[in-house]
Scaffold this motif. Sequence first.
Motif, short mmCIF file in Angstrom:
data_model
loop_
_atom_site.label_atom_id
_atom_site.label_comp_id
_atom_site.label_asym_id
_atom_site.label_seq_id
_atom_site.Cartn_x
_atom_site.Cartn_y
_atom_site.Cartn_z
N GLU A 1 0.81 -1.22 0.00
CA GLU A 1 0.00 0.00 0.00
C GLU A 1 0.84 1.27 0.00
O GLU A 1 0.57 2.20 -0.78
N PRO A 2 1.89 1.40 0.85
CA PRO A 2 2.69 2.63 0.82
C PRO A 2 3.32 2.90 -0.54
O PRO A 2 3.47 4.06 -0.94
N ARG A 3 3.69 1.84 -1.28
CA ARG A 3 4.29 2.04 -2.60
C ARG A 3 3.28 2.65 -3.57
O ARG A 3 3.61 3.56 -4.34
N VAL A 4 2.06 2.14 -3.53
CA VAL A 4 1.01 2.69 -4.40
C VAL A 4 0.80 4.17 -4.08
O VAL A 4 0.74 5.02 -4.97
N ILE A 5 0.70 4.47 -2.79
CA ILE A 5 0.41 5.83 -2.35
C ILE A 5 1.51 6.79 -2.80
O ILE A 5 1.24 7.82 -3.45
N VAL A 6 2.75 6.47 -2.48
CA VAL A 6 3.86 7.38 -2.78
C VAL A 6 4.04 7.55 -4.28
O VAL A 6 4.31 8.66 -4.77
N ARG A 7 3.89 6.48 -5.04
CA ARG A 7 4.04 6.60 -6.49
C ARG A 7 2.95 7.47 -7.09
O ARG A 7 3.20 8.25 -8.03
N PHE A 8 1.74 7.35 -6.58
CA PHE A 8 0.66 8.22 -7.05
C PHE A 8 0.94 9.67 -6.67
O PHE A 8 0.62 10.59 -7.42
N TRP A 9 1.53 9.88 -5.51
CA TRP A 9 1.92 11.24 -5.11
C TRP A 9 2.97 11.81 -6.07
O TRP A 9 2.88 12.96 -6.49
N ILE A 10 3.95 10.99 -6.40
CA ILE A 10 5.02 11.44 -7.30
C ILE A 10 4.45 11.81 -8.67
O ILE A 10 4.82 12.84 -9.26
N ILE A 11 3.54 10.99 -9.16
CA ILE A 11 2.89 11.30 -10.44
C ILE A 11 2.15 12.63 -10.35
O ILE A 11 2.21 13.46 -11.28
N THR A 12 1.48 12.86 -9.23
CA THR A 12 0.74 14.12 -9.05
C THR A 12 1.68 15.32 -9.04
O THR A 12 1.37 16.36 -9.63
N VAL A 13 2.82 15.20 -8.38
CA VAL A 13 3.79 16.29 -8.38
C VAL A 13 4.20 16.64 -9.81
O VAL A 13 4.24 17.82 -10.20
N MET A 14 4.49 15.63 -10.61
CA MET A 14 4.90 15.88 -12.00
C MET A 14 3.77 16.52 -12.80
O MET A 14 3.99 17.45 -13.59
N LEU A 15 2.53 16.05 -12.60
CA LEU A 15 1.40 16.60 -13.33
C LEU A 15 1.10 18.03 -12.91
O LEU A 15 0.76 18.88 -13.75
N VAL A 16 1.25 18.33 -11.63
CA VAL A 16 1.03 19.69 -11.15
C VAL A 16 2.07 20.64 -11.74
O VAL A 16 1.74 21.76 -12.17
N LEU A 17 3.31 20.22 -11.78
CA LEU A 17 4.36 21.05 -12.38
C LEU A 17 4.08 21.29 -13.86
O LEU A 17 4.26 22.40 -14.38
N PHE A 18 3.63 20.24 -14.54
CA PHE A 18 3.29 20.40 -15.95
C PHE A 18 2.11 21.35 -16.12
O PHE A 18 2.09 22.20 -17.02
N GLY A 19 1.12 21.22 -15.24
CA GLY A 19 -0.04 22.10 -15.30
C GLY A 19 0.34 23.56 -15.10
O GLY A 19 -0.14 24.45 -15.80
#
Length: 360
Positions: A335-353
Amino acid sequence: MLLWLTEYLADYIGGFGVFRYLTMRAIMGVMTSLIISLMLGPVVIRRLNALQIGQSVRDDGPASHLSKTGTPTMGGALILLSIFVSTLLWSDLSNRYVWIVLLTTFSFGAIGWVDDYRKVVERDSRGLPARWKYLWQSVAGLGVATLLYVTAQAPAETELILPFFKNFAWQMGLLYIVFAYLVIVGTSNAVNLTDGLDGLAIMPTVLVGGALGVIAYVAGHAEFSFYLNIPFIPGAGELVVFCAALGGAGLGFLWFNAYPAQIFMGDVGALALGAALGVIAVIVRHEVVLFIMGGIFVLETVSVVLQVGSYKLTGKRIFRMAPIHHHFELKGWPEPRVIVRFWIITVMLVLFGLATLKLR
């Protein structure tokens, strides 16, 4: 509220003039909501435990979730309390956008609260039936969309703009109401679908909310909006305080919601926060950028739609379980791996946005 007091005191003590600056009030907003959330968190958790308001867990999901049965839920009420107190203290209460966002957040929070109450207090596993939940979401969403339309003071407030297109601005007219409704209700449900693992939904919400705060600041500033070639929305900058309060409240909640969670957000928090993100994006005219930054929310929603559609049409499932975060769990990801990886993806998408503000 405190803005009026500090403006009065600034006439006698010059140092209070610093609170006239939006950035300073945003800093105070995030600090206030963070402190409230951290201080009241243990109290709320103890109270919910005493009332036996605990989460029920599906027995067809990942086996690791069975241990979460009984964990206090409806913790989203703590987030909303922190946001409301901080926003009311530090924002300009004469600003119509502040009240519209607060009204939206409260309305969807109330719908979520009824759903949670029926599930965990009345022990009705159905909660608020889906048709009634969607009906009241539609009433609230259409009401807010109509309010924004009839109170619009400039053509830019009802135009559709697209990232990467410098001179594209389509006047939507009455279609604005339909579009705004879909964005608000859709985002509300998307965040709710994402709220399935410890901390999975709240951190992306904080990140996207913070980015929307940046966009609100530049959209409400005549010179910045002109330089970036985005619509100038007078008064939208004041939403920075709300976004800051959301960030502080969310981080304070994450202190207790991080894996292994001591408390869950529940629909009262997820539906309200999603609607808040949606209505802010509508106000600042950056709905498409919201979809980019909130890509995790979009992915979770699409996975559910595809799963249900595939099963009804073919009798087969595309994913092991939907929403998609459960699919990765059943594939063996902790579960922690899923959570952190989804967070990392969000950081990248926010920066792109945020980068789209310049890529036009």
